[in-house]
Design a protein around this motif. Structure first.
Motif, PDB file in Angstrom:
ATOM      1  N   GLY A   1      10.615   0.474   2.180  1.00 36.53           N
ATOM      2  CA  GLY A   1       9.892   0.373   3.443  1.00 36.53           C
ATOM      3  C   GLY A   1       9.142  -0.928   3.537  1.00 36.53           C
ATOM      4  N   PRO A   2       8.255  -1.061   4.515  1.00 40.01           N
ATOM      5  CA  PRO A   2       7.460  -2.288   4.671  1.00 40.01           C
ATOM      6  C   PRO A   2       6.617  -2.565   3.429  1.00 40.01           C
ATOM      7  CG  PRO A   2       7.308  -0.915   6.632  1.00 40.01           C
ATOM      8  CD  PRO A   2       7.977  -0.080   5.583  1.00 40.01           C
ATOM      9  N   TYR A   3       6.504  -3.848   3.076  1.00 38.13           N
ATOM     10  CA  TYR A   3       5.726  -4.240   1.913  1.00 38.13           C
ATOM     11  C   TYR A   3       4.284  -4.496   2.316  1.00 38.13           C
ATOM     12  CZ  TYR A   3       3.821  -7.046  -1.896  1.00 38.13           C
ATOM     13  OH  TYR A   3       3.016  -7.519  -2.895  1.00 38.13           O
ATOM     14  N   ASP A   4       3.360  -3.730   1.727  1.00 42.82           N
ATOM     15  CA  ASP A   4       1.924  -3.875   1.981  1.00 42.82           C
ATOM     16  C   ASP A   4       1.238  -4.001   0.629  1.00 42.82           C
ATOM     17  OD1 ASP A   4      -0.704  -3.777   2.807  1.00 42.82           O
ATOM     18  OD2 ASP A   4      -0.673  -1.651   3.361  1.00 42.82           O
ATOM     19  N   GLY A   5       1.177  -5.222   0.127  1.00 45.13           N
ATOM     20  CA  GLY A   5       0.717  -5.439  -1.226  1.00 45.13           C
ATOM     21  C   GLY A   5      -0.714  -5.057  -1.501  1.00 45.13           C
ATOM     22  N   ASP A   6      -1.600  -5.246  -0.528  1.00 43.75           N
ATOM     23  CA  ASP A   6      -3.016  -4.954  -0.757  1.00 43.75           C
ATOM     24  C   ASP A   6      -3.466  -3.639  -0.137  1.00 43.75           C
ATOM     25  OD1 ASP A   6      -2.930  -5.663   1.896  1.00 43.75           O
ATOM     26  OD2 ASP A   6      -4.193  -7.443   1.695  1.00 43.75           O
ATOM     27  N   GLY A   7      -2.523  -2.904   0.450  1.00 42.79           N
ATOM     28  CA  GLY A   7      -2.837  -1.574   0.962  1.00 42.79           C
ATOM     29  C   GLY A   7      -3.715  -1.527   2.187  1.00 42.79           C
ATOM     30  N   ASP A   8      -3.738  -2.606   2.982  1.00 41.93           N
ATOM     31  CA  ASP A   8      -4.609  -2.610   4.162  1.00 41.93           C
ATOM     32  C   ASP A   8      -3.877  -2.194   5.436  1.00 41.93           C
ATOM     33  OD1 ASP A   8      -3.002  -4.777   4.648  1.00 41.93           O
ATOM     34  OD2 ASP A   8      -4.635  -6.231   4.908  1.00 41.93           O
ATOM     35  N   GLY A   9      -2.642  -1.728   5.295  1.00 43.91           N
ATOM     36  CA  GLY A   9      -1.898  -1.264   6.457  1.00 43.91           C
ATOM     37  C   GLY A   9      -1.138  -2.348   7.193  1.00 43.91           C
ATOM     38  N   VAL A  10      -1.204  -3.594   6.696  1.00 44.29           N
ATOM     39  CA  VAL A  10      -0.523  -4.717   7.338  1.00 44.29           C
ATOM     40  C   VAL A  10       0.647  -5.154   6.452  1.00 44.29           C
ATOM     41  CG1 VAL A  10      -0.749  -7.100   8.140  1.00 44.29           C
ATOM     42  CG2 VAL A  10      -2.638  -5.483   8.447  1.00 44.29           C
ATOM     43  N   VAL A  11       1.806  -5.401   7.078  1.00 42.84           N
ATOM     44  CA  VAL A  11       2.953  -5.888   6.326  1.00 42.84           C
ATOM     45  C   VAL A  11       2.669  -7.309   5.850  1.00 42.84           C
ATOM     46  CG1 VAL A  11       5.409  -6.460   6.403  1.00 42.84           C
ATOM     47  CG2 VAL A  11       4.557  -4.430   7.604  1.00 42.84           C
ATOM     48  N   ASP A  12       2.713  -7.518   4.533  1.00 45.37           N
ATOM     49  CA  ASP A  12       2.305  -8.800   3.949  1.00 45.37           C
ATOM     50  C   ASP A  12       3.465  -9.750   3.689  1.00 45.37           C
ATOM     51  OD1 ASP A  12      -0.432  -8.049   3.795  1.00 45.37           O
ATOM     52  OD2 ASP A  12       0.005  -6.883   2.000  1.00 45.37           O
ATOM     53  N   ALA A  13       4.668  -9.232   3.526  1.00 47.46           N
ATOM     54  CA  ALA A  13       5.826 -10.060   3.207  1.00 47.46           C
ATOM     55  C   ALA A  13       7.091  -9.282   3.515  1.00 47.46           C
ATOM     56  CB  ALA A  13       5.806 -10.480   1.737  1.00 47.46           C
ATOM     57  N   VAL A  14       8.187 -10.012   3.711  1.00 46.05           N
ATOM     58  CA  VAL A  14       9.481  -9.389   3.993  1.00 46.05           C
ATOM     59  C   VAL A  14      10.463  -9.825   2.919  1.00 46.05           C
ATOM     60  CG1 VAL A  14      11.387  -9.193   5.621  1.00 46.05           C
ATOM     61  CG2 VAL A  14       9.026  -9.324   6.471  1.00 46.05           C
ATOM     62  N   CYS A  15      11.079  -8.841   2.271  1.00 45.10           N
ATOM     63  CA  CYS A  15      12.044  -9.104   1.213  1.00 45.10           C
ATOM     64  C   CYS A  15      13.442  -9.237   1.808  1.00 45.10           C
ATOM     65  CB  CYS A  15      12.017  -7.968   0.192  1.00 45.10           C
ATOM     66  SG  CYS A  15      13.119  -8.198  -1.217  1.00 45.10           S
ATOM     67  N   VAL A  16      14.128 -10.310   1.468  1.00 47.15           N
ATOM     68  CA  VAL A  16      15.487 -10.565   1.946  1.00 47.15           C
ATOM     69  C   VAL A  16      16.433 -10.541   0.753  1.00 47.15           C
ATOM     70  CG1 VAL A  16      17.019 -12.248   3.036  1.00 47.15           C
ATOM     71  CG2 VAL A  16      14.689 -11.937   3.903  1.00 47.15           C
ATOM     72  N   GLY A  17      17.569  -9.868   0.915  1.00 46.61           N
ATOM     73  CA  GLY A  17      18.559  -9.835  -0.150  1.00 46.61           C
ATOM     74  C   GLY A  17      18.912  -8.422  -0.539  1.00 46.61           C
ATOM     75  N   GLY A  18      19.687  -8.277  -1.602  1.00 50.11           N
ATOM     76  CA  GLY A  18      20.175  -6.974  -2.022  1.00 50.11           C
ATOM     77  C   GLY A  18      19.612  -6.522  -3.346  1.00 50.11           C
ATOM     78  N   LYS A  19      20.288  -5.554  -3.957  1.00 49.36           N
ATOM     79  CA  LYS A  19      19.833  -4.953  -5.202  1.00 49.36           C
ATOM     80  C   LYS A  19      19.925  -5.934  -6.369  1.00 49.36           C
ATOM     81  CE  LYS A  19      18.863  -1.873  -8.404  1.00 49.36           C
ATOM     82  NZ  LYS A  19      17.475  -1.419  -8.618  1.00 49.36           N
ATOM     83  N   HIS A  20      20.925  -6.800  -6.344  1.00 50.13           N
ATOM     84  CA  HIS A  20      21.149  -7.673  -7.493  1.00 50.13           C
ATOM     85  C   HIS A  20      20.376  -8.984  -7.409  1.00 50.13           C
ATOM     86  CE1 HIS A  20      24.121  -4.920  -8.998  1.00 50.13           C
ATOM     87  NE2 HIS A  20      24.766  -4.942  -7.845  1.00 50.13           N
ATOM     88  N   VAL A  21      20.248  -9.550  -6.221  1.00 54.68           N
ATOM     89  CA  VAL A  21      19.501 -10.797  -6.033  1.00 54.68           C
ATOM     90  C   VAL A  21      18.746 -10.704  -4.719  1.00 54.68           C
ATOM     91  CG1 VAL A  21      19.611 -13.313  -5.814  1.00 54.68           C
ATOM     92  CG2 VAL A  21      21.273 -12.135  -7.266  1.00 54.68           C
ATOM     93  N   ASN A  22      17.445 -10.990  -4.759  1.00 53.32           N
ATOM     94  CA  ASN A  22      16.637 -10.961  -3.535  1.00 53.32           C
ATOM     95  C   ASN A  22      15.458 -11.906  -3.650  1.00 53.32           C
ATOM     96  OD1 ASN A  22      14.323  -9.365  -4.735  1.00 53.32           O
ATOM     97  ND2 ASN A  22      15.961  -7.846  -4.970  1.00 53.32           N
ATOM     98  N   GLY A  23      14.753 -12.068  -2.524  1.00 54.92           N
ATOM     99  CA  GLY A  23      13.670 -13.048  -2.460  1.00 54.92           C
ATOM    100  C   GLY A  23      12.427 -12.685  -3.235  1.00 54.92           C
ATOM    101  N   PHE A  24      12.177 -11.398  -3.470  1.00 58.22           N
ATOM    102  CA  PHE A  24      10.986 -10.982  -4.212  1.00 58.22           C
ATOM    103  C   PHE A  24      11.130 -11.218  -5.716  1.00 58.22           C
ATOM    104  CE2 PHE A  24       8.542  -7.704  -1.401  1.00 58.22           C
ATOM    105  CZ  PHE A  24       8.372  -8.671  -0.430  1.00 58.22           C
ATOM    106  N   TYR A  25      12.297 -10.885  -6.266  1.00 59.15           N
ATOM    107  CA  TYR A  25      12.456 -10.859  -7.722  1.00 59.15           C
ATOM    108  C   TYR A  25      13.582 -11.755  -8.230  1.00 59.15           C
ATOM    109  CZ  TYR A  25      10.018  -6.587  -6.400  1.00 59.15           C
ATOM    110  OH  TYR A  25       9.143  -5.684  -5.826  1.00 59.15           O
ATOM    111  N   GLY A  26      14.252 -12.484  -7.338  1.00 63.24           N
ATOM    112  CA  GLY A  26      15.409 -13.254  -7.786  1.00 63.24           C
ATOM    113  C   GLY A  26      16.448 -12.326  -8.376  1.00 63.24           C
ATOM    114  N   SER A  27      16.832 -12.582  -9.619  1.00 64.82           N
ATOM    115  CA  SER A  27      17.792 -11.713 -10.302  1.00 64.82           C
ATOM    116  C   SER A  27      17.133 -10.521 -10.978  1.00 64.82           C
ATOM    117  CB  SER A  27      18.581 -12.510 -11.357  1.00 64.82           C
ATOM    118  OG  SER A  27      19.413 -13.473 -10.731  1.00 64.82           O
TER     119      SER A  27
END
Length: 508
Positions: free
Chosen positions: A472-498
């Protein structure tokens, strides 16, 4: 919507002189980049600034450019001939422009905006010192076979480093160079694994190997000691354990000794060259090069900074050194169309500007061949502060997050490690994630001693575990606001790379 540019595309987007192939073509296989010192009388009609002058690497060109530096009121601090980078001080306000017109000069510019005086680290927030009373409580919870404070080291368990140590703690023939604020090598958890022969102070732009020169200026310069402990704190029955407690760690100090703790380009150039020439297999870079958070290629000074640092880090790669760097703590999407930079220059008066991170680079993080690291907390999700970006982030690692609370004695979501004067404390940031990756790379190098930097990077990605983008939406600090959008799939994506690196897989 962000452009889905890969790291390879980024490397091609910078000038051809900066590309991996072209830059390595300038470097003979047995090159030595030992500096040559010269002197001149600078003009005195402007502020005394530091500059980098980047040239072709043939001796005739370098000698010609050095003469031009002198004629234009420059004092040569160091000349790294094999990479064509000359560090200069000058009070001539027209020095940069004059040198850019000299035959053989590829780029030249000031490395700071304020005059030379008698932190650009990627730690998020102030250090929290662990008191003796708190340490005693942690020791009560540590299990048999653990280090006294290991119960608070949730990060080791997250990446299997505690189990990896029993299989292979790392080889004494592998050294991780901590390019940082200095390392207190007298700390009882660092002393057993410290390599003085591979340590130096590069603050001036020229390596000082005087005994102890690599140490922090004072206890407030704690960042480098914390990083070193995360990598290689010994399993010796004292304090904490590092991810790779059997490898060696070296200190290459680049931070200004005053309260600013800034990391200027000439210092970083010196550090990469020194590491390469002294057999350091891996460098950790938990900082960005000051004074610009992003260095825009259409500005001649910033372009020269990118050119100089890139030449140095590519030289290190050509000598077999893998460079690992933190992604930053701005929660920036490094693959976005535009970002706001309101902190640059950080050595004088900052202004607000809009930058394209594909053309304005975070250095050394976005340079070709560098392993870029984002941070996660104990829940294995992106830390609230961590920058990210599809095609930019290579891997992720524990960096801590005050919003993700572990079930540990201290209930502290930050990373516990060593501090100067024999102390221990908590820090969070991509500064803390990067050394976890550098340490896992050291374990991989221990297992695969002939692996090249490119092969080590491939192995880091292959053994990583990717949690995938949030459901779901990423809310890193729990304030109810979407803080970032992750792009990519299970194997490679913008949050975690590989994915999040795995120390146990690295040693198996």
């Amino acid at each position: 919507m962000a452009h889905l540019r890969s790291r390879r595309t980024l490397a091609l987007a910078v000038p051809i002189a900066l590309s991996l192939t072209a830059s390595l073509g300038l470097l003979p296989a047995a090159a030595s980049a030992a500096p040559l010192t010269a002197s001149a009388t600078p003009a005195a009609d402007g502020p005394n600034l530091a500059y980098v002058v980047n040239t072709r690497t043939d001796h005739r060109t370098i000698e010609s450019v050095q003469r031009a530096i002198t004629r234009n009121g420059g004092t040569i601090v160091a000349s790294y001939d094999r990479i064509g980078v000359i560090v200069v001080h000058s009070a001539n306000p027209d020095f940069g422009a004059a040198m850019r017109g000299v035959r053989g000069v590829r780029s030249a510019g000031a490395t700071r905006t304020a005059p030379l005086s008698a932190a650009g680290t990627t730690a998020e927030g102030a250090v929290q010192v662990l008191s003796k009373a708190e340490a005693a409580q942690v020791e009560k919870r540590s299990a048999a076979g653990q280090e006294p404070l290991e119960a608070d080291q949730w990060d080791l368990r997250t990446i299997g480093a505690d189990k990896a140590a029993a299989v292979n703690p790392g080889s004494r023939s592998v050294t991780v160079g901590v390019i940082d604020t200095g390392v207190d090598d007298t700390h009882p958890d660092i002393a057993p694994n410290f390599s003085a022969a591979q340590s130096a102070n590069c603050v001036s732009g020229k390596a000082d190997t005087t005994y102890g020169a690599w140490r922090p200026a004072d206890a407030d310069h704690a960042h480098g000691t914390h990083v070193a402990g995360e990598i290689a704190a010994a399993r010796n029955g004292i304090g904490v354990a590092g991810v790779a407690p059997g490898v060696k760690v070296a200190s290459i100090t680049v931070a200004q000794p005053d309260s600013t703790q800034l990391f200027f380009p000439e210092s970083v150039v010196c550090a990469f060259v020194f590491a390469a020439d002294h057999g350091v297999e891996i460098t950790n870079n938990s900082y960005y090069v000051d004074p610009w958070l992003y260095n825009c290629m259409d500005d001649p000074d910033q372009r020269a900074i990118v050119d100089a640092v890139n030449r140095a880090q590519l030289y290190a790669q050509s000598k077999g050194t893998l460079n690992v760097a933190s992604a930053g703590n701005s929660n920036d999407d490094l693959d976005a169309d535009a970002l706001t930079d309101d902190s640059s220059p950080d050595d004088s008066t900052a202004t607000t500007r809009t930058v394209d991170p594909h053309e304005c680079l975070d250095v050394p993080t976005q340079l070709p061949g560098v392993v870029t690291v984002s941070a996660v907390g104990v829940n294995n999700t992106k830390s609230s502060y961590s920058s990210y970006g599809q095609g930019v982030v290579d891997v992720a690692a524990p960096g801590g997050d005050k919003y993700q609370i572990p079930d540990t004695p201290s209930h502290n979501g930050r990373i516990l490690s060593t501090l100067p004067n024999g102390q221990y404390g908590f820090l969070q940031g991509t500064s803390m994630a990067s050394p976890h990756v550098a340490a896992v790379a050291a374990l991989l190098k221990s297992t695969h001693p002939h692996a090249s930097p490119a092969r080590l990077q491939a192995l880091l990605k292959a053994e990583a575990d990717n949690p995938g983008c949030p459901a779901g939406p990423y809310d890193g600090d729990g304030d109810g606001v979407v803080d970032a959008v992750c792009v990519g799939g299970k194997h490679v994506n913008g949050f975690y790379g590989s994915g999040v690196v795995n120390a146990l897989r690295a040693v198996k």
